[in-house]
Design a protein around this motif. Structure first.
Motif, short mmCIF file in Angstrom:
data_model
loop_
_atom_site.label_atom_id
_atom_site.label_comp_id
_atom_site.label_asym_id
_atom_site.label_seq_id
_atom_site.Cartn_x
_atom_site.Cartn_y
_atom_site.Cartn_z
N VAL A 288 1.08 -1.41 0.21
CA VAL A 288 -0.09 -0.08 -0.12
C VAL A 288 0.97 1.10 0.13
CG1 VAL A 288 -1.68 1.33 1.19
CG2 VAL A 288 -1.78 -1.03 1.05
N LEU A 289 1.93 1.13 0.67
CA LEU A 289 2.73 2.53 0.79
C LEU A 289 3.67 2.70 -0.29
CD1 LEU A 289 3.45 2.07 4.58
CD2 LEU A 289 2.04 3.83 3.70
N ASN A 290 3.71 1.53 -1.21
CA ASN A 290 4.52 1.79 -2.39
C ASN A 290 3.66 2.24 -3.65
OD1 ASN A 290 7.18 1.25 -1.27
ND2 ASN A 290 6.79 -0.91 -1.36
N GLY A 291 2.39 2.09 -3.18
CA GLY A 291 1.61 2.68 -4.44
C GLY A 291 1.07 1.33 -5.13
N GLU A 292 1.06 0.16 -4.60
CA GLU A 292 0.59 -1.11 -5.11
C GLU A 292 -0.66 -1.43 -4.65
OE1 GLU A 292 3.92 -4.02 -4.91
OE2 GLU A 292 5.15 -2.36 -5.23
N SER A 293 -1.27 -2.28 -5.38
CA SER A 293 -2.66 -2.79 -4.97
C SER A 293 -2.37 -3.66 -3.47
CB SER A 293 -3.21 -3.55 -6.07
OG SER A 293 -4.30 -4.41 -5.34
N ALA A 294 -3.28 -3.81 -2.57
CA ALA A 294 -3.18 -4.68 -1.64
C ALA A 294 -3.82 -5.91 -1.97
CB ALA A 294 -3.64 -4.15 -0.29
N ALA A 295 -4.40 -6.09 -2.94
CA ALA A 295 -5.06 -7.27 -3.16
C ALA A 295 -4.17 -8.62 -3.49
CB ALA A 295 -6.11 -7.14 -4.52
N GLY A 296 -4.64 -9.61 -2.90
CA GLY A 296 -3.72 -11.18 -3.14
C GLY A 296 -4.52 -11.73 -4.13
N PHE A 297 -5.73 -11.62 -4.27
CA PHE A 297 -6.23 -12.43 -5.31
C PHE A 297 -7.73 -11.60 -5.61
CE2 PHE A 297 -9.87 -14.18 -3.03
CZ PHE A 297 -10.85 -14.60 -4.06
N ARG A 298 -7.93 -11.54 -6.97
CA ARG A 298 -8.98 -10.78 -7.62
C ARG A 298 -10.02 -11.78 -8.41
NH1 ARG A 298 -9.35 -5.32 -7.53
NH2 ARG A 298 -7.47 -4.60 -7.02
N GLU A 299 -11.29 -11.55 -8.27
CA GLU A 299 -12.14 -12.68 -9.22
C GLU A 299 -13.40 -11.78 -9.56
OE1 GLU A 299 -13.70 -15.96 -7.17
OE2 GLU A 299 -14.33 -14.83 -5.68
#
Ligand SMILES: C[S@@+](CC[C@H](N)C(=O)[O-])C[C@H]1O[C@@H](n2cnc3c(N)ncnc32)[C@H](O)[C@@H]1O
Ligand code: SF4
Length: 367
Positions: A288-299
């Protein structure tokens, strides 16, 4: 785009990890906490830039949100209030462990808008609290409950657990009586489940702990009867409350509303999109703090999946499911009606008591 009306915040810290629990959590570490709180706020900013978030219910769960200190909670809740439109919030729940309740904390939470507390008591029996590896005594749980009342909380849930190793029927009946005597607005009574990756599960596999389904069913029926007699309706398999005191946040989940979850391991469902954040606090913060998504999986959740979920959750509640929804499975419905698992209720189908004992198995037929 529809506003998100239900917000969940996962606080993954506990004073000590209980041997039966599989929720994502770790032992508290004060050094990591500030970074974690900032990550939560960054995630909130980012998600609310994607879609409007105007919560009607907020739920701080865990782990143990009350494991945060007074100043940490004050910071987090204050910053969330600054960022969110709070005008429509009707219910704001925070989970507490009795060992982490203080008058200062309770008053501060109340002043910042939290209006419902869910406290994990589990049992009033000292021996069983020991079996469960709890960090608090039954006296401490009682003191904490009194503090919550004195601090002005008029909506309190008490969590209890039954089918605990060595627990007798009388001990469970006594825990129910002691809880009823305190007159909380809501009682959650969970049957102990042996969850993978827990110490209890390992002991269960090695035969040190045993499960007796008939015994579980006996205690479950005792629970339904005793709580009904005291005015607590079973509105979901494990949840009991007088009319009007049901947990709005959980009802929204069960009836298929969209929700946003912040923090490690939290699920979100927004329209057809569902994701779960990584189950690792350090990685969550880094991402999160590096500007990336926190999601580990998505569907993508298709309408059939959402329908199957609505049936499974609906069946667990006293509202049941519209018979129309079950149309494709008419022969199964007839069979369950004949076998006494289902009962008609107007144009809806509800579980009978016999059905509630095997709710998950029955729901599986509609997937
Ligand atoms: C996140 S905890 C509640 C707040 C706080 N962490 C505490 O334990 O006091 C949620 C509740 O789930 C229930 N629970 C956890 N693990 C369980 C299990 N394996 N079987 C049944 N109930 C469980 C307990 O009643 C617990 O109070
Ligand atoms: S039951 Fe509550 S205190 Fe115990 S490990 Fe689970 S979340 Fe933490």
């Amino acid at each position: 785009m529809n506003s998100i009306r239900h917000l969940y915040v996962h606080i993954p810290f506990c004073l000590k990890v209980c041997p039966y629990c599989s929720f994502y959590k770790e032992a508290s570490d004060r050094n990591k906490t500030r970074r974690f709180l900032d990550a939560l706020l960054v995630e909130l900013d980012r998600e609310s830039a994607q879609r409007p978030v105007r919560p009607q219910t907020i739920f701080f769960g865990g782990g143990t949100p009350s494991a945060l200190s007074v100043s940490q909670l004050e910071y987090l809740l204050g910053e969330m209030r600054r960022r969110l439109d709070m005008d429509e919030v009707r219910e704001w729940t925070l989970e507490m462990n009795p060992a982490t309740v203080s008058m200062e904390k309770a008053k501060m939470l109340r002043a910042l808008g939290v209006n419902r507390i869910s406290m994990g008591v589990q049992s009033w029996n000292p021996g069983l609290l020991n079996v469960l590896g709890r960090v608090h005594s039954s006296d401490q749980a009682l003191r904490s409950y009194e503090i919550l009342r004195e601090a002005g909380f008029e909506n309190v849930n008490i969590d209890l657990m039954f089918a605990v190793p060595t627990q007798s029927r009388d001990q469970w009946a006594d825990s129910l009586e002691r809880t009823i005597a305190l007159a909380p607005e809501h009682i959650s009574a969970y049957c102990l489940t042996y969850e993978e990756d827990t110490a209890f599960f390992r002991m269960f596999q090695q035969g040190e702990l045993v499960q007796d389904k008939d015994w579980d069913a006996d205690l479950f029926e005792l629970t339904i009867d005793r709580l009904a007699a005291a005015g607590y309706e079973q509105y979901e398999i494990s949840n009991y409350a007088p009319a009007g005191r049901e947990c709005r946040h959980n009802l929204a989940y069960w009836f298929g509303a969209d929700y946003l979850g912040l923090g490690p391991s939290a699920f979100s469902t927004c329209g057809a999109s569902r994701w779960q954040n990584v189950e690792d606090t350090a990685l969550y913060c880094d991402r999160v703090l590096n500007g990336e998504s926190a999601a580990g999986f998505r569907e993508v959740v298709n309408p059939e999946t959402r329908k199957a979920e609505a049936i499974a959750f609906g069946l667990r509640t006293n509202r049941g499911v519209a018979r129309d929804m079950l149309h494709p499975w008419e022969s199964t419905v007839r069979e369950y009606l004949e076998e006494g698992f289902f009962a008609p209720n107007g144009d809806r189908i509800v579980l009978t008591r016999k059905g509630k004992l095997v709710a998950d198995t029955l729901a599986a037929a509609f997937v």
